[in-house]
Design a protein around this motif. Sequence first.
Motif, PDB file in Angstrom:
ATOM      1  N   GLU A 425       0.807  -1.218   0.000  1.00  0.00           N
ATOM      2  CA  GLU A 425       0.000   0.000   0.000  1.00  0.00           C
ATOM      3  C   GLU A 425       0.844   1.273   0.000  1.00  0.00           C
ATOM      4  O   GLU A 425       0.614   2.159  -0.824  1.00  0.00           O
ATOM      5  N   PRO A 426       1.836   1.366   0.903  1.00  0.00           N
ATOM      6  CA  PRO A 426       2.649   2.598   0.895  1.00  0.00           C
ATOM      7  C   PRO A 426       3.298   2.875  -0.453  1.00  0.00           C
ATOM      8  O   PRO A 426       3.356   4.023  -0.894  1.00  0.00           O
ATOM      9  N   LYS A 427       3.736   1.818  -1.094  1.00  0.00           N
ATOM     10  CA  LYS A 427       4.376   2.027  -2.384  1.00  0.00           C
ATOM     11  C   LYS A 427       3.384   2.514  -3.432  1.00  0.00           C
ATOM     12  O   LYS A 427       3.658   3.410  -4.222  1.00  0.00           O
ATOM     13  N   GLN A 429       0.761   4.179  -2.859  1.00  0.00           N
ATOM     14  CA  GLN A 429       0.437   5.576  -2.562  1.00  0.00           C
ATOM     15  C   GLN A 429       1.579   6.518  -2.933  1.00  0.00           C
ATOM     16  O   GLN A 429       1.353   7.615  -3.429  1.00  0.00           O
ATOM     17  N   PHE A 430       2.782   6.034  -2.710  1.00  0.00           N
ATOM     18  CA  PHE A 430       3.934   6.868  -3.061  1.00  0.00           C
ATOM     19  C   PHE A 430       3.901   7.235  -4.537  1.00  0.00           C
ATOM     20  O   PHE A 430       3.971   8.406  -4.907  1.00  0.00           O
ATOM     21  N   PHE A 431       3.774   6.215  -5.374  1.00  0.00           N
ATOM     22  CA  PHE A 431       3.819   6.482  -6.816  1.00  0.00           C
ATOM     23  C   PHE A 431       2.656   7.361  -7.264  1.00  0.00           C
ATOM     24  O   PHE A 431       2.828   8.281  -8.060  1.00  0.00           O
ATOM     25  N   SER A 432       1.448   7.103  -6.725  1.00  0.00           N
ATOM     26  CA  SER A 432       0.284   7.915  -7.106  1.00  0.00           C
ATOM     27  C   SER A 432       0.535   9.381  -6.778  1.00  0.00           C
ATOM     28  O   SER A 432       0.183  10.276  -7.546  1.00  0.00           O
ATOM     29  N   SER A 433       1.148   9.570  -5.628  1.00  0.00           N
ATOM     30  CA  SER A 433       1.388  10.932  -5.181  1.00  0.00           C
ATOM     31  C   SER A 433       2.571  11.573  -5.915  1.00  0.00           C
ATOM     32  O   SER A 433       2.520  12.727  -6.318  1.00  0.00           O
ATOM     33  N   TRP A 434       3.600  10.750  -6.118  1.00  0.00           N
ATOM     34  CA  TRP A 434       4.839  11.296  -6.713  1.00  0.00           C
ATOM     35  C   TRP A 434       4.653  11.785  -8.146  1.00  0.00           C
ATOM     36  O   TRP A 434       5.262  12.764  -8.574  1.00  0.00           O
ATOM     37  N   PRO A 470      10.602  -1.380  -8.531  1.00  0.00           N
ATOM     38  CA  PRO A 470       9.298  -1.144  -9.173  1.00  0.00           C
ATOM     39  C   PRO A 470       9.361  -0.067 -10.257  1.00  0.00           C
ATOM     40  O   PRO A 470       8.823  -0.244 -11.341  1.00  0.00           O
ATOM     41  N   LEU A 471      10.082   1.001  -9.958  1.00  0.00           N
ATOM     42  CA  LEU A 471      10.175   2.090 -10.924  1.00  0.00           C
ATOM     43  C   LEU A 471      10.845   1.607 -12.208  1.00  0.00           C
ATOM     44  O   LEU A 471      10.411   1.896 -13.318  1.00  0.00           O
ATOM     45  N   ARG A 472      11.892   0.821 -12.039  1.00  0.00           N
ATOM     46  CA  ARG A 472      12.588   0.290 -13.195  1.00  0.00           C
ATOM     47  C   ARG A 472      11.658  -0.561 -14.058  1.00  0.00           C
ATOM     48  O   ARG A 472      11.594  -0.385 -15.282  1.00  0.00           O
ATOM     49  N   VAL A 473      10.952  -1.443 -13.418  1.00  0.00           N
ATOM     50  CA  VAL A 473      10.068  -2.322 -14.179  1.00  0.00           C
ATOM     51  C   VAL A 473       8.958  -1.517 -14.867  1.00  0.00           C
ATOM     52  O   VAL A 473       8.576  -1.810 -15.995  1.00  0.00           O
ATOM     53  N   MET A 474       8.501  -0.484 -14.194  1.00  0.00           N
ATOM     54  CA  MET A 474       7.469   0.363 -14.796  1.00  0.00           C
ATOM     55  C   MET A 474       7.963   1.031 -16.078  1.00  0.00           C
ATOM     56  O   MET A 474       7.262   1.115 -17.073  1.00  0.00           O
ATOM     57  N   LEU A 475       9.202   1.513 -16.044  1.00  0.00           N
ATOM     58  CA  LEU A 475       9.732   2.244 -17.190  1.00  0.00           C
ATOM     59  C   LEU A 475      10.299   1.336 -18.277  1.00  0.00           C
ATOM     60  O   LEU A 475      10.205   1.641 -19.463  1.00  0.00           O
ATOM     61  N   ILE A 500       4.195   5.049 -15.469  1.00  0.00           N
ATOM     62  CA  ILE A 500       3.927   4.759 -14.055  1.00  0.00           C
ATOM     63  C   ILE A 500       2.415   4.558 -13.864  1.00  0.00           C
ATOM     64  O   ILE A 500       1.976   3.591 -13.232  1.00  0.00           O
ATOM     65  N   GLN A 501       1.663   5.440 -14.449  1.00  0.00           N
ATOM     66  CA  GLN A 501       0.204   5.351 -14.321  1.00  0.00           C
ATOM     67  C   GLN A 501      -0.332   4.037 -14.876  1.00  0.00           C
ATOM     68  O   GLN A 501      -1.196   3.394 -14.287  1.00  0.00           O
ATOM     69  N   LYS A 502       0.222   3.659 -15.983  1.00  0.00           N
ATOM     70  CA  LYS A 502      -0.243   2.435 -16.637  1.00  0.00           C
ATOM     71  C   LYS A 502      -0.068   1.208 -15.738  1.00  0.00           C
ATOM     72  O   LYS A 502      -0.970   0.386 -15.576  1.00  0.00           O
ATOM     73  N   VAL A 503       1.101   1.129 -15.118  1.00  0.00           N
ATOM     74  CA  VAL A 503       1.372  -0.025 -14.260  1.00  0.00           C
ATOM     75  C   VAL A 503       0.569   0.073 -12.975  1.00  0.00           C
ATOM     76  O   VAL A 503       0.056  -0.933 -12.460  1.00  0.00           O
ATOM     77  N   LEU A 504       0.423   1.280 -12.467  1.00  0.00           N
ATOM     78  CA  LEU A 504      -0.386   1.491 -11.268  1.00  0.00           C
ATOM     79  C   LEU A 504      -1.804   0.978 -11.509  1.00  0.00           C
ATOM     80  O   LEU A 504      -2.405   0.303 -10.657  1.00  0.00           O
ATOM     81  N   ALA A 505      -2.308   1.292 -12.672  1.00  0.00           N
ATOM     82  CA  ALA A 505      -3.667   0.860 -13.023  1.00  0.00           C
ATOM     83  C   ALA A 505      -3.741  -0.660 -13.102  1.00  0.00           C
ATOM     84  O   ALA A 505      -4.713  -1.275 -12.663  1.00  0.00           O
ATOM     85  N   MET A 506      -2.688  -1.240 -13.631  1.00  0.00           N
ATOM     86  CA  MET A 506      -2.637  -2.711 -13.739  1.00  0.00           C
ATOM     87  C   MET A 506      -2.673  -3.367 -12.373  1.00  0.00           C
ATOM     88  O   MET A 506      -3.276  -4.414 -12.176  1.00  0.00           O
TER      89      MET A 506
END
Length: 508
Positions: A425-427, A429-434, A470-475, A500-506
């Motif tokens: 969850e924290p992660k 939230q971090f990405f959504s916010s960042w 996670p960031l690496r895999v997202m990009l 980032i958004q795309k993976v977050l949605a996934m």
Amino acid sequence: MDKRVRVRFAPSPTGGLHLGGVRTVLYNYLFARAHGGDFVLRIEDTDQTRFVKGAEEYILECLKWCGLIPDESPVVGGPYAPYRQSERKSMYKEYALQLINSGHAYYAFDTTDELEQMRKDLKTDEHSSVQYDHNTRTKMRNSLTLPADEVSELIAKGIPYVIRIKVPENQTIIFNDMIRGAITFDSNLVDDKVLLKADGMPTYHLAVVVDDYLMKITHAFRGEEWLPSAPVHLLLWEYLGWIGDMPQWAHLPLILKPDGNGKLSKRDGDRLGFPVFAMNWYDPAKDETTGGFREMGFLPQAFVNMLAMLGWNSGTEQEIFSMEELIQKFSIERVHKGGAKFDFEKAKWFNNQYIQQTDNITLAALALPYIKEKGCNPDGDFLVKVVALIKDRCTLLPDFWAQGHFFFATPETIDEGAFKDKWNEPKQQFFSSWINELNSLSDWTDVAIEESAVAHLPAFSLKKGDIMLPLRVMLVGGKYGPGVYHIAELIGKAETIARIQKVLAMLA
RNA sequence: GGCGCGUUGGUCAAUCGGCUAAGACGCCUCCCUUUCACGGAGGAAUGACGGGUUCGACUCCCGUACGUGCUACCA
């Protein structure tokens, strides 16, 4: 006083140009250049049954790709034209006749069946292979056994015949090989090779000698497989009265299969997954293409360098040589005697070395076709930047796509498994916010992006290491590639946020 | 079978009588790097075997074994 150095490469146009063939060309070429001599290409197309259309053009193209351009050839011509043996057909018979007149050759009228029968009849357990020689020729139908008038009658009637060399008995034939030193043969064990075939074409044996003489070849380098027939050639040079002009010989070691035993063949490449030919070869008869080093993504300089080192070395620790250095340092005497097993891993290492030392602009141009092939057409300056970033992990040209595709297109697949078990969850939230933070970031550089991330982490009780993967895999799509923040900088703000958004949605 | 050529780590190889046998590729370990790669530090050969010659042999000689090539009216 010394004669001008002239060497030749004499392939038969029967198919793709093999690694060993290119190496033979290379050694010839280096020798010619080092001695200020001439390098000639002669096409040995005396066997019409094996002739393959397009093979000659292919060979020329290979030489061009490798930078081993002949000074004289069928296409550019030269003072000793023609350079195709089929076009020199009429010249050979004269010399064959000369040999008959001097008693060193004879007509033979044996049919294929008769030869087969003889070999079958005379075969014993001790001699599994019977040859047409001083022993057997007395039992065959030839101008040595037949009365003279019958011979002329047969010829007059148009009965097919071949001309064979009459190898002398009880002679020791010695010649000096530049690589191997003195080599000795017992003439009793040498067979009466056919010199002129029934179709009027010379065999290799007559043709090389005649052409090397006529073309004033001073040094003849060829594969080791020719060693056993060298005594025939030697005898021919002698009987034709040219022994003083005979070239110096050097028989090059064979290139062997990496595994098991035997000469490297096209099949081994197919089986082991590496090319054996210099360039793709399309066989019209079989309608199949065999892969080549060029198309696999080798740089010609690396290919040539690798080949130079397969059987030769300078005696120093240096392994990377430019063509100029090779010309300067190559010496035929330092060529190895033993065959070398081909090692594709080492070949790739050479390519990697050349990629590292090639400038990024040149490299970008070389990599571009492989990227276009995948449907992307990046901007030139951008490509150069990408190339600079990923070149150290590229071995073959197609690697620029494999290692950099995420710079040109959004990754199609995401290796979620790489970070999913530690996703929380924290992660999330971090990405959504960042990404909101990123959106307002004015200075879009790797340093600024990283600073932004680091500054944003404490609010979610996260550490830098928590979000890297996670960031690496997202990009990128997977666990590879150069620095993440550098990637983000290059693909740009909008694309970074979108990925980032795309993976977050996934993951939601 | 015969003849030729060859034989140093898994591979490419240096050594041309003094060796504690280079180096590269590949492999393994560690460091660096919160990815991968690069880079750095290490690890692994009783010089095919047996005889000679020599103060001394991986280096010269002989034999054996093994490998490889040729043994076509193919190159």
